[in-house]
Design an enzyme around this catalytic site. Structure first.
Site, PDB file in Angstrom:
ATOM      1  N   GLU A 146       0.557  -1.103   0.034  1.00 48.29           N
ATOM      2  CA  GLU A 146      -0.655   0.069   0.482  1.00 48.29           C
ATOM      3  C   GLU A 146       0.868   0.985  -0.384  1.00 48.29           C
ATOM      4  O   GLU A 146       0.619   2.194  -0.725  1.00 48.29           O
ATOM      5  CB  GLU A 146      -0.949   0.118   1.251  1.00 48.29           C
ATOM      6  CG  GLU A 146      -2.552  -0.185   0.731  1.00 48.29           C
ATOM      7  CD  GLU A 146      -3.475  -0.016   1.984  1.00 48.29           C
ATOM      8  OE1 GLU A 146      -4.500  -1.139   1.960  1.00 48.29           O
ATOM      9  OE2 GLU A 146      -2.937   0.256   2.950  1.00 48.29           O
ATOM     10  N   HIS A 186       8.498 -26.901  -0.862  1.00 46.37           N
ATOM     11  CA  HIS A 186       8.433 -27.544  -1.857  1.00 46.37           C
ATOM     12  C   HIS A 186       6.935 -27.603  -2.132  1.00 46.37           C
ATOM     13  O   HIS A 186       6.134 -28.425  -2.175  1.00 46.37           O
ATOM     14  CB  HIS A 186       7.596 -28.865  -0.778  1.00 46.37           C
ATOM     15  CG  HIS A 186       9.166 -29.613   0.394  1.00 46.37           C
ATOM     16  ND1 HIS A 186       9.159 -30.462  -0.242  1.00 46.37           N
ATOM     17  CD2 HIS A 186       9.343 -29.033   1.638  1.00 46.37           C
ATOM     18  CE1 HIS A 186      10.891 -30.669   0.674  1.00 46.37           C
ATOM     19  NE2 HIS A 186      10.619 -29.650   0.857  1.00 46.37           N
ATOM     20  N   LYS A 234     -13.630   1.604  -2.883  1.00 49.45           N
ATOM     21  CA  LYS A 234     -14.593   1.692  -2.371  1.00 49.45           C
ATOM     22  C   LYS A 234     -15.414   2.290  -2.171  1.00 49.45           C
ATOM     23  O   LYS A 234     -16.761   2.506  -2.393  1.00 49.45           O
ATOM     24  CB  LYS A 234     -13.547   2.634  -0.811  1.00 49.45           C
ATOM     25  CG  LYS A 234     -12.991   2.102   0.151  1.00 49.45           C
ATOM     26  CD  LYS A 234     -12.514   2.044   1.282  1.00 49.45           C
ATOM     27  CE  LYS A 234     -11.152   2.146   1.946  1.00 49.45           C
ATOM     28  NZ  LYS A 234     -10.969   2.687   2.797  1.00 49.45           N
TER      29      LYS A 234
HETATM   30  O1  PA5 Z   1      -3.052   1.378   5.839  1.00 51.61           O
HETATM   31  C1  PA5 Z   1      -4.279   2.350   5.579  1.00 51.61           C
HETATM   32  O2  PA5 Z   1      -4.448   3.259   5.832  1.00 51.61           O
HETATM   33  C2  PA5 Z   1      -5.323   1.189   5.264  1.00 51.61           C
HETATM   34  O3  PA5 Z   1      -4.769   0.071   5.128  1.00 51.61           O
HETATM   35  C3  PA5 Z   1      -6.660   1.242   7.003  1.00 51.61           C
HETATM   36  O4  PA5 Z   1      -5.792   0.307   7.388  1.00 51.61           O
HETATM   37  C4  PA5 Z   1      -7.449   0.302   6.066  1.00 51.61           C
HETATM   38  O5  PA5 Z   1      -8.297   0.698   4.761  1.00 51.61           O
HETATM   39  C5  PA5 Z   1      -8.720   0.210   7.155  1.00 51.61           C
HETATM   40  O6  PA5 Z   1      -8.772   1.367   7.442  1.00 51.61           O
HETATM   41  P1  PA5 Z   1      -9.561   2.090   8.673  1.00 51.61           P
HETATM   42  O7  PA5 Z   1      -9.062   2.186   9.796  1.00 51.61           O
HETATM   43  O8  PA5 Z   1      -9.670   3.323   8.449  1.00 51.61           O
HETATM   44  O9  PA5 Z   1     -10.747   1.440   9.346  1.00 51.61           O
END
Ligand code: PA5
Length: 424
Positions: A279, A300, A414
């Protein structure tokens, strides 16, 4: 002086120390501009005194352990991966940690079967819920929390509110509004720390404390890392060296980094690492694809491809020298399997030798190998390693000239899902 805790070495690789150190000025520049980023709170946070917060977390964790036998953590992405990684790395393979109770996770997928099964599993248990969301509006945890909240109210009536703990932003979000209105106890996710960099805040600390992890040792390891890895000189900062090595290999055409460990308890840690790097770096049509394997199991399955398949990957071998628990290979007078020659060795020794053999074989097959070695798998060293990877990741993304702290691609998914849901 190089950092003592994470020893970073290269094996049979096209990189050399001089080329790596050519990045010195670039690294120094990025190091200097880090404070200009909005979500940089995690970088200095371990250096501060968190005693009051840790005491509060320990207090709530001991209440949960006394009044429940399951903690249900509701969260997705950075709001659960870190806690699950630490819990799985440190707990016994079978059963629970000595001072911990079971911690299970929900809101990390949309599976109806998963959540339905969880509810019937919980019926035989005493339950607490910790819902974790920075934005307070992510669909997976929001839906799961709706279910869990109604479930808790049905089971515990007006006592439910004592058994629901909310971890979210101090001011913003739907979850914050719900928590205030219902007067749930709350922990704050600092506004300048993003999801995948938040494991060393209440996001990760409360669930792992409930699971029996020593959060003070974890934070002490992170503190040592924050001190040592605040060094701007590439020659003296192994997190930056690791970032530069992977960046150079990427520039040479390798498109996959394969993180490999030799302890199955680290599988969930791999998932945390994958999210952190995936990410943070996968943007603007750039970035290494972060993939993981657990050896010797995966030797394996995918070992053949690594050794002789398309030369698209380099390997980062993660090795802890000391692992809790070990067993000597027993001597058997019959020796029908011919294995008595190993009976002076322990399984962990053989595992370490299999690591050496793997590194040599893969390097011989032309796979560049980076080795990250730590003395021991425990809270302290895991805290250090978590910070090491976060720091390396931020540097590595900046070398690629992408923002390590946003995730525009996830937002796109989203939005599309919401549009479709509303259409129907
Ligand atoms: O690293 C990030 O910001 C994302 O992976 C969030 O952690 C994830 O989308 C969850 O978001 P939130 O904590 O707002 O529900």
């Amino acid at each position: 002086m190089l950092n003592e805790i994470v020893k970073t070495t290269l094996l049979n690789c096209s990189l050399n120390e001089i080329d790596i150190l050519n990045y010195k000025n670039k690294v120094q520049y990025i190091h200097k501009v880090f404070p200009q980023f909005e979500f940089i709170g995690w970088m200095d946070s371990p250096l501060y005194n968190h005693n009051e917060l840790l005491m509060e977390i320990e207090h709530v964790a001991s209440e949960i352990r006394a009044c429940a036998n399951v903690l249900v953590v509701v969260g997705v992405g950075g709001s659960f991966l870190g806690a699950r990684a630490i819990q799985e790395a440190l707990k016994p393979y079978f059963g629970l940690a000595e001072h911990g109770i079971e911690v299970v996770y929900v809101g990390l997928n949309m599976s109806g079967a998963y959540i339905k099964e969880l509810l019937s599993y919980l019926d035989k248990k005493q339950v607490y819920v910790n819902v974790i969301s920075k934005s307070g509006g992510t669909m997976e945890p929001a839906l799961a929390f709706r279910v869990m909240r109604l479930y808790m109210e049905e089971r515990y009536g007006n006592k439910a509110k004592e058994r629901i703990i909310v971890t979210t932003d101090a001011e913003k979000g739907v979850l914050k509004g719900i928590a205030d209105k219902a007067e749930y106890r709350q922990f704050v996710i600092p506004s300048n720390i993003g999801g995948r960099y938040s494991v060393l805040t209440p996001v990760g600390l409360l669930p792992v404390a409930v699971a029996g992890v020593d959060i003070r040792a974890l934070m002490a390891g992170a503190k040592q890392a924050a001190e040592e890895l605040s060094e701007s000189d590439l020659a003296n900062n192994d997190a930056y060296k690791y970032a530069v090595m992977r960046h150079m290999l990427y520039e040479q055409g390798y498109s996959i980094e394969l993180l490999a460990s030799f302890e199955p308890g680290l599988n969930k840690f791999h998932e945390w690492w994958k999210q952190l790097f995936g990410e943070s770096e996968g943007k603007a049509k750039k970035g290494l694809y972060p993939s993981t394997v657990n050896f010797s199991t995966d030797l394996h399955s995918i070992g053949q491809f690594i050794q002789e398949g398309s030369p698209i990957m380099f390997e980062t071998l993660l090795h802890f020298h000391e692992i809790k628990g070990d067993l000597q290979v027993p001597f058997d007078e019959r020796n029908e399997d011919g294995l008595n020659y190993l009976s002076h060795r322990t399984f962990n020794e053989i595992n370490a030798i299999s690591k050496q053999g793997t590194a040599l074989a893969h390097a011989e097959g032309g796979v560049p190998v980076i080795q990250l070695e730590l003395p021991k798998l425990d809270e302290y060293h895991l805290g250090y390693l978590i910070y090491f990877f976060m720091k390396a990741c931020a540097m590595s993304a900046c070398l690629l000239e992408v923002n390590p702290f946003d995730q525009p691609g996830v937002e796109a998914y989203k939005r599309k899902m919401l549009e479709l849901l509303k259409e129907k």
